[in-house]
Design a protein around this motif. Structure first.
Motif, PDB file in Angstrom:
ATOM      1  N   ASP A 231      -5.064   6.927 -10.868  1.00  0.00           N
ATOM      2  CA  ASP A 231      -4.188   8.100 -10.953  1.00  0.00           C
ATOM      3  C   ASP A 231      -3.595   8.523  -9.617  1.00  0.00           C
ATOM      4  O   ASP A 231      -2.578   9.226  -9.587  1.00  0.00           O
ATOM      5  N   ASN A 232      -4.236   8.116  -8.511  1.00  0.00           N
ATOM      6  CA  ASN A 232      -3.848   8.675  -7.209  1.00  0.00           C
ATOM      7  C   ASN A 232      -3.376   7.631  -6.201  1.00  0.00           C
ATOM      8  O   ASN A 232      -3.393   7.875  -4.998  1.00  0.00           O
ATOM      9  N   ALA A 280      -4.521   0.215   2.227  1.00  0.00           N
ATOM     10  CA  ALA A 280      -5.843   0.812   2.451  1.00  0.00           C
ATOM     11  C   ALA A 280      -6.864   0.048   1.638  1.00  0.00           C
ATOM     12  O   ALA A 280      -6.523  -0.717   0.722  1.00  0.00           O
ATOM     13  N   VAL A 281      -8.128   0.274   1.966  1.00  0.00           N
ATOM     14  CA  VAL A 281      -9.247  -0.322   1.239  1.00  0.00           C
ATOM     15  C   VAL A 281     -10.106   0.799   0.665  1.00  0.00           C
ATOM     16  O   VAL A 281     -10.431   1.759   1.383  1.00  0.00           O
ATOM     17  N   VAL A 282     -10.448   0.685  -0.599  1.00  0.00           N
ATOM     18  CA  VAL A 282     -11.400   1.586  -1.238  1.00  0.00           C
ATOM     19  C   VAL A 282     -12.647   0.761  -1.527  1.00  0.00           C
ATOM     20  O   VAL A 282     -12.568  -0.268  -2.205  1.00  0.00           O
ATOM     21  N   THR A 283     -13.800   1.192  -1.017  1.00  0.00           N
ATOM     22  CA  THR A 283     -14.980   0.326  -1.058  1.00  0.00           C
ATOM     23  C   THR A 283     -16.261   1.130  -1.069  1.00  0.00           C
ATOM     24  O   THR A 283     -16.264   2.328  -0.748  1.00  0.00           O
ATOM     25  N   ASP A 284     -17.364   0.483  -1.437  1.00  0.00           N
ATOM     26  CA  ASP A 284     -18.684   1.077  -1.220  1.00  0.00           C
ATOM     27  C   ASP A 284     -19.535   0.160  -0.341  1.00  0.00           C
ATOM     28  O   ASP A 284     -20.752   0.277  -0.288  1.00  0.00           O
ATOM     29  N   SER A 285     -18.873  -0.758   0.354  1.00  0.00           N
ATOM     30  CA  SER A 285     -19.546  -1.685   1.264  1.00  0.00           C
ATOM     31  C   SER A 285     -19.625  -1.101   2.658  1.00  0.00           C
ATOM     32  O   SER A 285     -18.700  -0.410   3.107  1.00  0.00           O
ATOM     33  N   GLY A 286     -20.717  -1.375   3.375  1.00  0.00           N
ATOM     34  CA  GLY A 286     -20.838  -0.942   4.757  1.00  0.00           C
ATOM     35  C   GLY A 286     -20.070  -1.832   5.711  1.00  0.00           C
ATOM     36  O   GLY A 286     -19.327  -1.366   6.571  1.00  0.00           O
ATOM     37  N   GLY A 287     -20.235  -3.156   5.556  1.00  0.00           N
ATOM     38  CA  GLY A 287     -19.618  -4.098   6.487  1.00  0.00           C
ATOM     39  C   GLY A 287     -18.109  -4.026   6.507  1.00  0.00           C
ATOM     40  O   GLY A 287     -17.478  -4.144   7.562  1.00  0.00           O
ATOM     41  N   VAL A 294     -11.696  -2.176  12.944  1.00  0.00           N
ATOM     42  CA  VAL A 294     -11.184  -3.042  14.006  1.00  0.00           C
ATOM     43  C   VAL A 294      -9.750  -3.486  13.709  1.00  0.00           C
ATOM     44  O   VAL A 294      -8.938  -3.628  14.630  1.00  0.00           O
ATOM     45  N   MET A 295      -9.418  -3.675  12.429  1.00  0.00           N
ATOM     46  CA  MET A 295      -8.062  -4.102  12.074  1.00  0.00           C
ATOM     47  C   MET A 295      -7.098  -2.927  11.898  1.00  0.00           C
ATOM     48  O   MET A 295      -5.922  -3.122  11.609  1.00  0.00           O
ATOM     49  N   GLY A 296      -7.617  -1.684  12.034  1.00  0.00           N
ATOM     50  CA  GLY A 296      -6.756  -0.512  11.938  1.00  0.00           C
ATOM     51  C   GLY A 296      -6.271  -0.207  10.537  1.00  0.00           C
ATOM     52  O   GLY A 296      -5.210   0.400  10.354  1.00  0.00           O
ATOM     53  N   VAL A 297      -7.052  -0.594   9.533  1.00  0.00           N
ATOM     54  CA  VAL A 297      -6.673  -0.374   8.133  1.00  0.00           C
ATOM     55  C   VAL A 297      -7.421   0.849   7.596  1.00  0.00           C
ATOM     56  O   VAL A 297      -8.652   0.928   7.719  1.00  0.00           O
ATOM     57  N   PRO A 298      -6.730   1.807   6.972  1.00  0.00           N
ATOM     58  CA  PRO A 298      -7.420   2.963   6.383  1.00  0.00           C
ATOM     59  C   PRO A 298      -8.469   2.525   5.366  1.00  0.00           C
ATOM     60  O   PRO A 298      -8.242   1.587   4.602  1.00  0.00           O
ATOM     61  N   CYS A 299      -9.617   3.216   5.387  1.00  0.00           N
ATOM     62  CA  CYS A 299     -10.729   2.851   4.510  1.00  0.00           C
ATOM     63  C   CYS A 299     -11.330   4.104   3.891  1.00  0.00           C
ATOM     64  O   CYS A 299     -11.604   5.079   4.595  1.00  0.00           O
ATOM     65  N   LEU A 300     -11.522   4.075   2.574  1.00  0.00           N
ATOM     66  CA  LEU A 300     -12.155   5.170   1.844  1.00  0.00           C
ATOM     67  C   LEU A 300     -13.471   4.656   1.290  1.00  0.00           C
ATOM     68  O   LEU A 300     -13.493   3.733   0.468  1.00  0.00           O
ATOM     69  N   THR A 301     -14.597   5.220   1.740  1.00  0.00           N
ATOM     70  CA  THR A 301     -15.916   4.734   1.349  1.00  0.00           C
ATOM     71  C   THR A 301     -16.505   5.611   0.248  1.00  0.00           C
ATOM     72  O   THR A 301     -16.731   6.805   0.449  1.00  0.00           O
ATOM     73  N   LEU A 302     -16.757   4.989  -0.895  1.00  0.00           N
ATOM     74  CA  LEU A 302     -17.274   5.697  -2.063  1.00  0.00           C
ATOM     75  C   LEU A 302     -18.802   5.717  -2.026  1.00  0.00           C
ATOM     76  O   LEU A 302     -19.492   5.098  -2.839  1.00  0.00           O
ATOM     77  N   PRO A 324     -16.068  11.292  -8.466  1.00  0.00           N
ATOM     78  CA  PRO A 324     -14.675  10.877  -8.658  1.00  0.00           C
ATOM     79  C   PRO A 324     -13.661  11.953  -8.275  1.00  0.00           C
ATOM     80  O   PRO A 324     -12.547  11.633  -7.835  1.00  0.00           O
ATOM     81  N   GLN A 325     -14.042  13.208  -8.394  1.00  0.00           N
ATOM     82  CA  GLN A 325     -13.112  14.301  -8.080  1.00  0.00           C
ATOM     83  C   GLN A 325     -12.802  14.383  -6.579  1.00  0.00           C
ATOM     84  O   GLN A 325     -11.812  15.004  -6.178  1.00  0.00           O
ATOM     85  N   ASN A 326     -13.642  13.767  -5.764  1.00  0.00           N
ATOM     86  CA  ASN A 326     -13.420  13.812  -4.311  1.00  0.00           C
ATOM     87  C   ASN A 326     -12.243  12.949  -3.858  1.00  0.00           C
ATOM     88  O   ASN A 326     -11.726  13.118  -2.757  1.00  0.00           O
ATOM     89  N   LEU A 327     -11.853  11.988  -4.696  1.00  0.00           N
ATOM     90  CA  LEU A 327     -10.888  10.986  -4.255  1.00  0.00           C
ATOM     91  C   LEU A 327      -9.482  11.528  -4.029  1.00  0.00           C
ATOM     92  O   LEU A 327      -8.806  11.130  -3.076  1.00  0.00           O
ATOM     93  N   LYS A 328      -9.040  12.408  -4.890  1.00  0.00           N
ATOM     94  CA  LYS A 328      -7.637  12.821  -4.860  1.00  0.00           C
ATOM     95  C   LYS A 328      -7.160  13.335  -3.498  1.00  0.00           C
ATOM     96  O   LYS A 328      -6.129  12.869  -2.984  1.00  0.00           O
ATOM     97  N   PRO A 329      -7.863  14.304  -2.860  1.00  0.00           N
ATOM     98  CA  PRO A 329      -7.351  14.796  -1.570  1.00  0.00           C
ATOM     99  C   PRO A 329      -7.254  13.711  -0.496  1.00  0.00           C
ATOM    100  O   PRO A 329      -6.328  13.723   0.328  1.00  0.00           O
ATOM    101  N   TYR A 330      -8.191  12.779  -0.500  1.00  0.00           N
ATOM    102  CA  TYR A 330      -8.136  11.692   0.481  1.00  0.00           C
ATOM    103  C   TYR A 330      -6.945  10.775   0.211  1.00  0.00           C
ATOM    104  O   TYR A 330      -6.225  10.381   1.136  1.00  0.00           O
ATOM    105  N   LEU A 331      -6.750  10.405  -1.062  1.00  0.00           N
ATOM    106  CA  LEU A 331      -5.633   9.532  -1.403  1.00  0.00           C
ATOM    107  C   LEU A 331      -4.290  10.240  -1.212  1.00  0.00           C
ATOM    108  O   LEU A 331      -3.301   9.613  -0.811  1.00  0.00           O
TER     109      LEU A 331
END
Length: 372
Positions: A231-232, A280-287, A294-302, A324-331
């Motif tokens: 949705d976002n 951007a990347v949306v992920t739940d991975s640490g690595g 390092v690559m300067g790409v926006p990342c959203l960690t779930l 899930p409600q937290n995502l909208k303001p970041y996106l």
């Protein structure tokens, strides 16, 4: 001869050991009395998870594969310990070097210490504070019996000092995963993903990865999370490398959309090509949060916590949480072009493995006693 046994068991390990092996070989070719024995525990094995990593990252064939994959956490830990004990008895080492926080890291550390062998931990001291994560238990147990700690950040140093580790055993060296990233960035491979017959355009798509139980085990939460992402993200494609079995589960849950594209897991060089070019990347991975920084790409960690806070305080990552409600303001902020830029993280410079090997020689070479 200074003998180091190096442990790899799961996908993240391979990225972390590759530059260390190369640094050892370089020192050996320069006349240093140093050698390694590479042990693959077999914790994970398939072509995408292991085989292609060895080929693409220039990792030599392991001296032994313990083939200890499968089973529950306890069964896997036990299998690795039993098989690694025999391996270390048959091939003694001066030091066992473990990396990261997978089951193999903990199991081989315990086994080595019980055989009175020194243990060094690369990526020591990181903490999420979340004991529901198996990785957190692996980190804590490993660090409780480690002899020398090689760290990626000042935060990790502080965690170890707080645990009572004396300064002389803490070595701030940087991040070997970034060594691998920087040395391979020119070799990234375009997987040539096409959407409706057209290739992906740079900064015109999202990358998504999900695997943690907190996100994927509860069906309703997973559906809500995926819907919030869909949705976002405007009209941009969402590329989700996922195992076919997981993709089937998602589809059976009714999780599908014209912009959501399930693809098979990618090799290291292919995956990071897509990450580097993504909006951007949306992920739940640490690595992945380290690589995006390092690559300067926006990342959203779930996730509700992170063991890599430097990617937030100094990098391009934000901790969104699992609601899930937290995502909208970041996106919304991302889509408006207002994401933070991030900056350089100390010693994430591609030279960490050289620092590790030099430090090991400095620590152990003066008083070296070869194994019997």
């Amino acid at each position: 001869m200074f003998r180091i046994t190096i442990i790899a068991g799961a996908r993240p390990n391979f990225m972390k050991i590759a530059p260390i092996l190369k640094a050892i070989e370089k020192n050996k070719s320069n006349g240093e009395e140093i050698d390694f024995r590479l042990i693959h525990t077999g914790q994970h094995y398939d072509k995408k998870m292991s085989g292609s990593f060895f080929e693409q990252l220039g990792i030599p064939e392991p001296h032994a594969n313990l083939e200890a994959g499968g089973g529950s956490q306890a069964e896997q830990t036990a299998n690795i310990m039993v098989r690694f004990e025999k391996e270390l008895q048959d091939n003694p080492a001066d030091v066992v070097l473990v990396v990261g926080d997978v089951t193999s890291t903990m199991a081989c550390s315990i086994t080595a210490k019980k055989l009175n062998t020194q243990v060094v931990h690369v990526e020591a001291g990181i903490r999420s504070g979340d004991l529901s994560m198996p990785e957190e238990i692996n980190r804590m147990v490993t660090d409780s019996i480690t002899d020398h700690f090689f760290t990626t950040s000042e935060v990790a140093n502080k965690n170890l000092r707080k645990a009572g580790i004396e300064e002389g055993r803490i070595h701030f060296v940087g991040n070997t995963m970034i060594d691998t990233l920087l040395s391979n960035i020119k070799n990234f491979i375009d997987p040539e993903i096409q959407i409706d017959g057209e290739i992906l355009q740079e900064k015109k798509y999202f990358m998504l990865t999900l695997h943690r139980p907190a996100n994927v085990d509860e069906e309703e939460k997973l559906k809500a999370l995926m819907q919030a992402i869909i949705d976002n993200t405007g009209d941009l494609p969402i590329i989700f490398p996922v195992h076919p079995r997981t993709a089937k589960i998602l589809i059976n849950l009714g999780i599908s959309h014209d912009r959501l594209h399930f693809i098979e897991p990618l090799s290291y060089l292919e995956f990071n090509y897509l990450v580097k070019k993504a909006k951007a990347v949306v992920t739940d991975s640490g690595g992945i949060t380290e690589e995006t920084t390092v690559m300067g790409v926006p990342c959203l960690t779930l996730r509700d916590n992170t063991e890599r806070p430097e990617t937030i305080s100094m990098g391009t990552n934000e901790l969104v949480g699992t609601n899930p409600q937290n995502l909208k303001p970041y996106l919304d902020k991302l889509m408006a072009g207002e994401w933070k830029k991030g900056g350089e993280i100390p010693l994430w410079d591609g030279k960490t493995a050289n620092r590790i090997v030099q430090q090991l020689l400095e620590i152990y070479k003066p008083n070296l006693k070869s194994p019997n």
